[in-house]
Write a protein that holds these residues in place. Structure first.
Motif, mmCIF file in Angstrom:
data_model
loop_
_atom_site.group_PDB
_atom_site.id
_atom_site.type_symbol
_atom_site.label_atom_id
_atom_site.label_comp_id
_atom_site.label_asym_id
_atom_site.label_seq_id
_atom_site.Cartn_x
_atom_site.Cartn_y
_atom_site.Cartn_z
ATOM 1 N N ARG A 188 -4.813 -1.351 5.680
ATOM 2 C CA ARG A 188 -4.419 -0.013 5.213
ATOM 3 C C ARG A 188 -5.636 0.850 4.913
ATOM 4 N NH1 ARG A 188 0.582 -0.928 1.088
ATOM 5 N NH2 ARG A 188 -0.636 0.644 -0.004
ATOM 6 N N PHE A 199 1.590 5.536 8.790
ATOM 7 C CA PHE A 199 0.764 5.726 7.601
ATOM 8 C C PHE A 199 0.429 7.209 7.406
ATOM 9 C CE2 PHE A 199 -0.053 1.324 8.732
ATOM 10 C CZ PHE A 199 -0.007 0.690 7.496
ATOM 11 N N TRP A 235 -2.680 9.693 4.917
ATOM 12 C CA TRP A 235 -3.680 9.770 3.848
ATOM 13 C C TRP A 235 -3.131 10.747 2.837
ATOM 14 C CZ3 TRP A 235 -8.333 13.155 2.773
ATOM 15 C CH2 TRP A 235 -9.165 12.557 1.808
ATOM 16 N N ALA A 236 -3.087 10.364 1.573
ATOM 17 C CA ALA A 236 -2.307 11.101 0.577
ATOM 18 C C ALA A 236 -2.726 12.560 0.376
ATOM 19 C CB ALA A 236 -2.333 10.354 -0.755
ATOM 20 N N ARG A 282 1.245 16.389 -2.822
ATOM 21 C CA ARG A 282 1.557 14.959 -2.944
ATOM 22 C C ARG A 282 0.774 14.260 -4.051
ATOM 23 N NH1 ARG A 282 1.978 14.033 3.325
ATOM 24 N NH2 ARG A 282 -0.283 13.854 3.213
ATOM 25 N N TYR A 290 0.935 10.395 -5.356
ATOM 26 C CA TYR A 290 0.041 9.517 -4.599
ATOM 27 C C TYR A 290 -1.435 9.661 -4.957
ATOM 28 C CZ TYR A 290 4.126 8.619 -1.701
ATOM 29 O OH TYR A 290 5.380 8.241 -1.257
ATOM 30 N N GLU A 295 -8.578 8.760 -5.813
ATOM 31 C CA GLU A 295 -7.740 7.560 -5.842
ATOM 32 C C GLU A 295 -7.468 7.011 -4.446
ATOM 33 O OE1 GLU A 295 -7.936 9.568 -9.190
ATOM 34 O OE2 GLU A 295 -6.516 10.469 -7.784
ATOM 35 N N ASN A 296 -7.864 7.734 -3.419
ATOM 36 C CA ASN A 296 -7.518 7.352 -2.054
ATOM 37 C C ASN A 296 -8.740 7.192 -1.152
ATOM 38 O OD1 ASN A 296 -4.366 7.475 -1.736
ATOM 39 N ND2 ASN A 296 -4.918 9.186 -3.070
ATOM 40 N N SER A 298 -9.099 -2.805 -2.089
ATOM 41 C CA SER A 298 -8.516 -1.795 -2.979
ATOM 42 C C SER A 298 -8.746 -2.122 -4.445
ATOM 43 C CB SER A 298 -7.018 -1.640 -2.710
ATOM 44 O OG SER A 298 -6.357 -2.878 -2.928
ATOM 45 N N LYS A 322 -8.240 5.047 1.949
ATOM 46 C CA LYS A 322 -7.077 4.192 1.679
ATOM 47 C C LYS A 322 -5.827 4.853 2.244
ATOM 48 C CE LYS A 322 -5.249 3.848 -2.480
ATOM 49 N NZ LYS A 322 -5.067 3.484 -3.901
ATOM 50 N N THR A 370 -1.593 5.030 3.048
ATOM 51 C CA THR A 370 -0.315 4.739 2.399
ATOM 52 C C THR A 370 0.775 4.727 3.465
ATOM 53 O OG1 THR A 370 -1.043 5.849 0.374
ATOM 54 C CG2 THR A 370 1.332 5.553 0.663
ATOM 55 N N CYS A 419 7.574 13.136 -5.145
ATOM 56 C CA CYS A 419 6.373 13.201 -4.317
ATOM 57 C C CYS A 419 5.855 14.628 -4.210
ATOM 58 C CB CYS A 419 6.626 12.610 -2.937
ATOM 59 S SG CYS A 419 7.863 13.485 -1.959
#
Length: 459
Positions: free
Chosen positions: A105, A127, A129-130, A153, A157, A162-163, A184, A212, A214, A248
């Motif tokens: 991921r 997938f 990306w947030a 988002r 997310y 965080e991503n 992660s 990362k 999702t 979301c």
């Protein structure tokens, strides 16, 4: 002023005949961003590899020449404006998706990859990306990371911080390093990745990012809640975010924003005191329960109507109107001041009421919309420079907005960053010891101060 000799010749030799320019007209094009602020760069460089960036920084450091990293210039705070001249480094040619690893991921990309382009490639693989800024069709991953730019988002997310699993970068001495891990979860040393994200190119130039990913949700429902007044809608946001189902997206539009949205989206946009656009995603089998929980929280004093979007076309109309608001406002007021302030969600009613009072006091229209689920409201002061009274009142009006936000335990920016526009307020938003620590961190990464000087940290 021209670059000191023989720096232009050496940069030309490094990057090739089409990889470096000192042409005044071309430099002018790369000297502004969406803040509408502008300055003249002495040169523009177009690196194609990490090694180009490494050598470029070393050469500029040798001659003490400023460097300003640039994506596509969608930033709204002047973060990419070369106020000290020097070399603008455009990453438009470092636009490769290096690899996608669905099993772990993650995706490895260069900074010039467009956000929207990456999302299109990821979608068939199941997938995303947030981070999803409004400018996603045009903005780069590097720019998203530089400003921690997020979008609707984020409420569920998270933001780029965080991503993002790790980065490859070049500091102000020309030294390369990697931050982060392929996993992660990690507890090994300082978190340099989160430090670099949001640093606006003042610490290092990012040349590669490990992101990362999702999994795409199986289904999504869109609700529209209209309220008699703004305070009722703000109170509903607090209730929605206090129950277990996290939407979301949870977008807020005040009465003025709705009026302008109607001009774009027509009668599909209701007349109301305020509107919440709510999206809930997940497995189809669980969505009815999730929607019911969010709907119960949305109900309360001041609710006029709560309904689900009838079809995909209605969903598209609602989002198109929301995304058209910012450019529409600029067309109405050329000197629009757009601040993306954030307050704790529970204090949104106080923020919205206070903004209405400030607008009335200074007789400057203020239009509010944005990502209410995490308290991130785009506050738009609309004034005309040809109106002497409004032009004179605008600075005090903006100061009152920031004073209000800080008094509510809020912060100056949620996703646009500081750049030039908010530097003078940093010393009020952050305590002196923290500012001093930031200066020492800056000196550690960039001892000669050549990386994006005049940005983020206050004088």
């Amino acid at each position: 002023m021209p670059l000191p000799s023989p720096l232009p010749e050496r940069l030309q030799a490094l990057l090739g005949p089409d990889g470096f320019t000192t042409d005044a007209a071309e430099c002018l094009v790369y000297g502004y961003d969406n803040s509408r602020q502008q300055a003249q760069a002495d040169a523009v460089a177009f690196p194609a590899t990490h090694e180009h960036v490494e050598a470029l920084v070393r050469l500029c450091r040798e001659f003490r020449v400023p460097i300003v990293a640039r994506g596509r210039g969608t930033n709204t705070t002047g973060a990419t404006v070369p106020v000290a001249g020097g070399v603008v480094v455009s990453f438009e040619r470092m636009n490769r998706i290096v690899r996608i690893d669905p099993d772990n991921r993650l995706a490895v990309v260069e900074p010039g990859v467009l956000n929207g382009e990456l999302q299109q490639v990821l979608r068939p693989l199941g997938f995303f990306w947030a981070p999803d800024p409004t400018s996603s069709p045009f903005c780069t991953i590097g720019g998203n990371l530089a400003c921690n730019a997020a979008g609707p988002r984020t409420v569920k997310y998270g933001s780029p911080r965080e991503n993002t699993l790790g980065l490859r970068a070049v500091d102000g001495t020309g030294a390369s390093f990697r931050s982060g891990f392929w996993t992660s979860k990690a507890a090994t040393g300082y978190d340099l990745t989160r430090l670099l994200v949001g640093s606006e190119g003042t610490l290092a130039l990012i040349t590669e990012a490990t992101l990362k990913l999702t999994p795409l949700p199986a289904a999504k429902r869109t609700l529209r809640a209209t309220y008699a007044d703004i305070r009722s809608a703000a109170a509903a946001v607090s209730r929605i975010m206090a129950q277990p189902v996290t939407p979301c997206a949870l977008e807020f539009l005040d009465d003025e924003a709705l009026r302008l949205a109607r001009q774009h989206g027509g009668d599909a946009i209701p007349v109301a005191g305020a509107l919440l656009m709510i999206e809930v995603d997940g497995e189809e089998a669980t969505l009815d329960t999730a929607v019911a929980a969010v709907s119960r929280a949305a109900e309360g004093a001041g609710l006029v109507e709560l309904r689900a979007a009838a079809d995909a076309a209605e969903v598209d109309t609602l989002w198109a109107a929301r995304k058209a608001l910012s450019p529409a406002l600029r067309a109405i007021a050329p000197m629009k001041i757009n601040e993306d302030v954030v307050v704790p969600v529970s204090r949104l009613p106080e923020l919205i009421s206070g903004l209405k009072a400030i607008s009335a006091k200074y007789t400057i229209p203020i239009v509010n919309f944005g990502h209410a689920g995490n308290g991130n409201i785009h506050v738009n002061l609309l004034y005309r420079p040809d109106d002497p009274q409004q032009a004179a009142a605008a600075p005090d009006c903006l100061a009152a907005v920031f004073d209000l936000v800080l008094s509510l335990d809020g912060t100056l920016s949620g996703e646009h960053g500081i750049g030039l526009a908010k530097r003078e307020w940093m010393s009020r938003a952050i305590d002196p010891v923290s500012v001093a620590l930031m200066r020492r961190i800056k000196a550690g990464f960039d001892p000669d101060g050549i990386l994006n000087p005049g940005k983020l940290l206050p004088d």
